[in-house]
Write a protein that holds these residues in place. Structure first.
Motif, PDB file in Angstrom:
ATOM      1  N   LEU A 153      -2.385  -7.928 -19.068  1.00  0.00           N
ATOM      2  CA  LEU A 153      -2.221  -9.385 -18.263  1.00  0.00           C
ATOM      3  C   LEU A 153      -2.509  -9.542 -17.038  1.00  0.00           C
ATOM      4  CD1 LEU A 153       1.036 -10.466 -20.263  1.00  0.00           C
ATOM      5  CD2 LEU A 153      -1.377 -11.198 -20.700  1.00  0.00           C
ATOM      6  N   GLY A 154      -2.595  -8.293 -16.079  1.00  0.00           N
ATOM      7  CA  GLY A 154      -2.313  -8.431 -15.418  1.00  0.00           C
ATOM      8  C   GLY A 154      -3.934  -7.971 -14.468  1.00  0.00           C
ATOM      9  N   LEU A 155      -4.962  -7.465 -15.310  1.00  0.00           N
ATOM     10  CA  LEU A 155      -6.108  -6.989 -15.535  1.00  0.00           C
ATOM     11  C   LEU A 155      -7.081  -8.630 -15.757  1.00  0.00           C
ATOM     12  CD1 LEU A 155      -8.178  -4.597 -15.561  1.00  0.00           C
ATOM     13  CD2 LEU A 155      -8.578  -5.581 -17.829  1.00  0.00           C
ATOM     14  N   LEU A 156      -6.059  -9.518 -16.988  1.00  0.00           N
ATOM     15  CA  LEU A 156      -6.722 -10.576 -17.150  1.00  0.00           C
ATOM     16  C   LEU A 156      -6.684 -11.845 -16.039  1.00  0.00           C
ATOM     17  CD1 LEU A 156      -6.641 -12.436 -20.264  1.00  0.00           C
ATOM     18  CD2 LEU A 156      -5.903 -14.293 -18.036  1.00  0.00           C
ATOM     19  N   LYS A 157      -5.452 -11.552 -14.527  1.00  0.00           N
ATOM     20  CA  LYS A 157      -4.980 -12.198 -14.314  1.00  0.00           C
ATOM     21  C   LYS A 157      -5.885 -12.198 -12.765  1.00  0.00           C
ATOM     22  CE  LYS A 157      -1.573 -13.996 -11.398  1.00  0.00           C
ATOM     23  NZ  LYS A 157      -1.766 -14.281 -10.246  1.00  0.00           N
ATOM     24  N   GLN A 158      -5.902 -10.811 -12.573  1.00  0.00           N
ATOM     25  CA  GLN A 158      -7.255  -9.873 -11.494  1.00  0.00           C
ATOM     26  C   GLN A 158      -8.778 -10.459 -10.893  1.00  0.00           C
ATOM     27  OE1 GLN A 158      -7.045  -6.443 -10.698  1.00  0.00           O
ATOM     28  NE2 GLN A 158      -8.308  -6.140  -8.821  1.00  0.00           N
ATOM     29  N   TYR A 159      -9.339 -10.586 -12.444  1.00  0.00           N
ATOM     30  CA  TYR A 159     -10.755 -10.839 -12.433  1.00  0.00           C
ATOM     31  C   TYR A 159     -10.572 -11.827 -12.670  1.00  0.00           C
ATOM     32  CZ  TYR A 159     -11.204  -5.653 -10.961  1.00  0.00           C
ATOM     33  OH  TYR A 159     -10.849  -4.456 -10.452  1.00  0.00           O
ATOM     34  N   LEU A 160     -10.444 -12.767 -13.994  1.00  0.00           N
ATOM     35  CA  LEU A 160     -10.988 -13.875 -14.610  1.00  0.00           C
ATOM     36  C   LEU A 160      -9.788 -14.785 -14.439  1.00  0.00           C
ATOM     37  CD1 LEU A 160     -11.476 -12.733 -18.354  1.00  0.00           C
ATOM     38  CD2 LEU A 160     -12.399 -12.010 -16.039  1.00  0.00           C
ATOM     39  N   LEU A 161      -9.048 -14.901 -14.056  1.00  0.00           N
ATOM     40  CA  LEU A 161      -8.084 -16.499 -13.278  1.00  0.00           C
ATOM     41  C   LEU A 161      -8.362 -16.625 -11.644  1.00  0.00           C
ATOM     42  CD1 LEU A 161      -4.872 -16.185 -15.923  1.00  0.00           C
ATOM     43  CD2 LEU A 161      -6.475 -18.343 -15.634  1.00  0.00           C
ATOM     44  N   ASP A 162      -7.618 -15.418 -11.163  1.00  0.00           N
ATOM     45  CA  ASP A 162      -7.360 -15.178 -10.021  1.00  0.00           C
ATOM     46  C   ASP A 162      -9.183 -15.089  -9.210  1.00  0.00           C
ATOM     47  OD1 ASP A 162      -5.063 -15.442  -9.839  1.00  0.00           O
ATOM     48  OD2 ASP A 162      -4.709 -13.112  -9.130  1.00  0.00           O
ATOM     49  N   MET A 163      -9.798 -14.898  -9.302  1.00  0.00           N
ATOM     50  CA  MET A 163     -11.796 -14.364  -8.751  1.00  0.00           C
ATOM     51  C   MET A 163     -11.625 -15.630  -8.553  1.00  0.00           C
ATOM     52  SD  MET A 163     -12.626 -11.922  -7.647  1.00  0.00           S
ATOM     53  CE  MET A 163     -12.206 -10.099  -8.110  1.00  0.00           C
ATOM     54  N   PRO A 164     -12.651 -16.260  -7.396  1.00  0.00           N
ATOM     55  CA  PRO A 164     -14.249 -17.374  -7.981  1.00  0.00           C
ATOM     56  C   PRO A 164     -15.125 -17.198  -8.667  1.00  0.00           C
ATOM     57  CG  PRO A 164     -14.147 -16.364  -6.270  1.00  0.00           C
ATOM     58  CD  PRO A 164     -13.069 -15.096  -6.431  1.00  0.00           C
ATOM     59  N   SER A 165     -15.316 -17.985  -8.998  1.00  0.00           N
ATOM     60  CA  SER A 165     -15.742 -17.720 -10.285  1.00  0.00           C
ATOM     61  C   SER A 165     -17.299 -18.825 -10.356  1.00  0.00           C
ATOM     62  CB  SER A 165     -15.616 -18.733 -11.521  1.00  0.00           C
ATOM     63  OG  SER A 165     -14.953 -19.994 -11.533  1.00  0.00           O
ATOM     64  N   VAL A 166     -19.004 -18.521 -11.217  1.00  0.00           N
ATOM     65  CA  VAL A 166     -20.014 -18.843 -10.349  1.00  0.00           C
ATOM     66  C   VAL A 166     -19.841 -19.802 -12.143  1.00  0.00           C
ATOM     67  CG1 VAL A 166     -21.953 -19.153 -10.476  1.00  0.00           C
ATOM     68  CG2 VAL A 166     -20.853 -17.669  -8.694  1.00  0.00           C
ATOM     69  N   VAL A 167     -20.460 -21.657 -11.850  1.00  0.00           N
ATOM     70  CA  VAL A 167     -20.507 -21.439 -13.327  1.00  0.00           C
ATOM     71  C   VAL A 167     -22.108 -22.279 -13.553  1.00  0.00           C
ATOM     72  CG1 VAL A 167     -19.282 -23.546 -14.546  1.00  0.00           C
ATOM     73  CG2 VAL A 167     -18.207 -22.401 -13.333  1.00  0.00           C
TER      74      VAL A 167
END
Length: 520
Positions: A457-471
Motif C-alpha cells: 500500500l505504501g508503494l502504491l501511494k508513493q508512486y501511483l497516488l502521490d507522484m505527478p503524472s503525465v496523461v
C-alpha cells in the motif's frame, strides 16, 4: 558472488597472457547452476559477459549504450549501415554470408531508446569463434560509405518519391496511434532538451529528409561505437581460453589504431524530476472514429540506483493488470459499459524510469473519464474501501507464479532471458551486486513474499497516488489522415516541379550508381 543452492561451477583460471589482457570482475552462480562470468579488458575497456548455458547453441548479443540528442535517428541508421561492410570485409551482405558458413541462423539487430544490440546464433562454439572477429570488425570499423547511406537510409527516386530502407520503415510507423502517443508521452515525461529519452531514435521523417547525413552518422559512430562501450554477451558452451585467444588477437587491431579521446559513459547525465502533472491531447491519422487510447505515466525508481525497488513496482503494476479479474481490468474492462477494451502496464528501465498504464480501445465518449476513474480506483485500493482491494494472498500467489515463470524461462529460453537482464546491467549497473540483482530476480521475489500489506500500500501511494503524472489522450482523426496525404502529395509534386526532368534523371542515375557500388 554465488546465488541459490547449486554448487558453483569451477572454471580454470585465465592463462597469464589472457589475465594480462582481461580481468574477471564478477562470477555469479544461478539457482539452475548456470555460471555468469564478467570480464573487462585491461587494454581497451571492452566488457565480456559469458553465461555457460547448457546445449549446443551459442548466442552472441553485442550491446552498446546509445544516446540520442535529436530526432535524426542516428542510432537506428547506424545500426542498418553496420551490416553493409567493414574495413577488412568491405562487401554488402558478407556478414550474413559468412555467418551461414559458420552454421549460424544469420545476424540481426535492434535499436532501443537507450541501446543498440547485435545478435548471432550458431550451432557450436567453433563457428561462433570463427565469426566473432568478423562481426567485431563490422561493429568497430564499418565502411559507412555514402552509397550505402543513399540506398539504406534515404534518397529521392527518379519519380521524385522519398525512399530508403530506414525511411520506408519509419514511414510505416511514425503516424500510427502507438508511435504518436508514445512519442508525446516521452516528450512530456522528459521535457529537458538535453535528455536523450525524449527523442525518436528511429528518426523522424522530416529529419531523415533534411538533417540526417552520413557525416553525422560517422561522428555518432566515433562517439559511441568504441570498445569501452561494447559489451559482448555470450551464452552457451564456449571455451574461455579459445574465446580470449580470439579477443586478444582482435584487440591488437584496436590498439594499433592509437589512443581514443576520453570516454564518457552514456546515460550519466542527471534527469530533472517531474514536478507537476501534465496532460496532452494527441490526434493520429485513422479512418475509424470509434475508439482511442489513454496513457497514464509516473516517474518510478531509478534503474541505476534502485533497481530492486523498480522491480517491486513492476510486480505491483503487473498484479493490478495481469488478468481479467485483476483490479484495473475488472474496473475498466469487465463492466457493462466498458471504459476500455484492454489495460496493460509498461515499465521503461531508465535512469529515471517511466512506469505507465495504457488503456486501449477507449470509446471516444469515455476518453475524459479514464484518468479520474483511475485515480479514484487507486485511492480506493489504498484505502481499502472499494469493491476491488489488494489481497495479500492473491499477491503472494502471483509472486509464486512469477518465480515459476522465471525458472521456466531460464530453462526454456535462457539465452534471451539472461541477455536482456545483462544488457540492463551494461547500461545502468555499476557493481557485481547490480548484475546479480538483474540475473537473479527469483531471490528478490522470495524476499517480497515476506512483505506485509502495508508495504504494498505504501508503494502504491508513493508512486501511483502521490507522484505527478503525465496523461496522454490519443484520438483517431480522419481529418489528420487527409491532411497528411495532401501534405505529402503537395511536397512531392513541388519537388518534381523544382527538379524538372533533368534533375529527376540525375537522381535516378545517382541511385543506380550507388546500387552498383554497393554490389561490388
Amino acid at each position: 558472488i554465488s546465488s541459490g543452492h547449486t554448487m558453483p561451477h569451477h572454471e580454470a583460471p585465465l592463462s597469464k597472457e589472457h589475465a594480462d589482457s582481461f580481468e574477471k570482475l564478477c562470477s555469479i552462480t544461478l539457482h539452475n547452476g548456470v555460471v555468469v562470468n564478467k570480464y573487462r579488458s585491461r587494454l581497451t575497456g571492452m566488457h565480456v559477459i559469458l553465461a555457460k548455458v547448457e546445449g549446443p547453441i551459442v548466442s552472441g548479443y553485442f550491446a552498446l549504450a546509445t544516446e540520442a540528442s535529436d530526432d535524426d535517428g542516428l542510432p537506428h541508421t547506424l545500426e542498418h549501415l553496420v551490416f553493409l561492410g567493414s574495413e577488412e570485409y568491405p562487401y554488402k551482405g558478407i556478414l550474413d554470408l559468412l555467418a551461414n558458413r559458420c552454421l549460424a541462423s544469420g545476424t540481426n539487430a535492434w535499436t532501443d531508446t537507450d541501446h543498440t544490440a547485435y545478435t548471432i546464433e550458431t550451432a557450436g562454439s567453433e563457428g561462433f569463434l570463427n565469426h566473432l572477429p568478423i562481426y567485431l570488425d563490422h561493429l568497430l570499423y564499418p565502411t559507412l560509405t555514402d552509397s550505402a547511406f543513399m540506398t539504406e537510409v534515404y534518397h529521392v527516386t527518379g519519380e521524385g518519391e522519398d525512399a530508403g530502407v530506414v525511411y520506408s520503415e519509419m514511414q510505416s510507423r511514425e503516424n500510427s496511434g502507438a508511435d504518436r502517443s508514445f512519442l508525446a508521452l516521452q516528450r512530456a515525461f522528459y521535457p529537458e532538451p538535453e535528455c536523450g529519452y525524449r527523442y525518436e531514435t528511429g528518426g523522424i521523417l522530416k529529419n531523415l529528409r533534411n538533417t540526417t547525413t552520413n557525416e553525422r552518422i560517422k561522428a555518432y559512430h566515433r562517439e559511441f561505437y568504441r570498445p569501452e562501450n561494447l559489451h559482448l554477451i555470450i551464452t552457451g558452451q564456449v571455451d574461455s581460453a579459445s574465446l580470449f585467444d580470439v579477443l586478444v588477437k582482435f584487440e591488437d587491431k584496436i590498439i594499433s589504431k592509437g589512443p581514443l579521446p576520453p570516454y564518457t559513459r552514456p546515460w550519466q547525465r542527471p534527469v530533472a524530476p517531474l514536478t507537476e502533472s501534465v496532460r496532452k491531447d494527441v490526434v493520429y491519422p485513422s479512418n475509424t472514429h470509434d475508439t482511442g487510447r489513454v496513457l497514464v505515466a509516473w516517474r518510478g525508481p531509478s534503474a541505476s540506483t534502485a533497481y530492486r525497488e523498480l522491480l517491486t513496482l513492476t510486480v505491483l503494476m503487473e498484479y493490478l493488470t495481469y488478468s481479467s479479474v485483476s483490479a484495473l481490468p475488472a474496473t475498466f474492462v469487465e463492466i457493462d459499459d466498458p471504459l476500455a477494451s484492454d489495460v496493460t502496464h509498461y515499465v521503461s528501465e531508465n535512469q529515471a524510469s517511466n512506469c505507465y498504464l495504457k488503456f486501449s480501445g477507449v470509446p471516444l465518449e469515455h476518453m475524459e473519464k479514464v484518468e479520474p476513474a483511475l485515480h479514484a480506483t487507486l485511492a480506493s485500493l489504498y484505502a481499502g474501501t472499494g469493491v476491488e482491494r489488494i489481497d495479500l494472498s492473491e499477491l503472494h500467489e502471483y509472486l509464486e507464479n512469477l518465480i515459476l515463470t522465471e525458472h521456466s524461462e531460464l530453462e526454456t529460453s535462457p539465452r534471451d532471458t539472461l541477455a536482456y537482464a545483462i544488457i540492463g546491467d551494461a547500461l545502468y549497473g555499476s557493481s557485481c551486486s547490480d548484475l546479480e540483482h538483474r540475473v537473479d530476480k527469483v531471490s528478490w521475489y522470495r524476499e517480497l513474499l515476506t512483505r506485509p500489506l502495508s508495504f504494498w500500500l505504501g508503494l502504491l501511494k508513493q508512486y501511483l497516488l502521490d507522484m505527478p503524472s503525465v496523461v496522454i489522450l490519443a484520438r483517431p482523426s480522419a481529418a489528420e489522415a487527409l491532411r497528411l496525404d495532401q501534405e505529402e502529395e503537395l511536397r512531392v509534386e513541388s519537388r518534381k516541379q523544382e527538379l524538372g526532368v533533368a534533375g529527376l534523371k540525375a537522381l535516378e542515375d545517382e541511385l543506380l550508381e550507388a546500387e552498383l557500388f554497393n554490389e561490388v
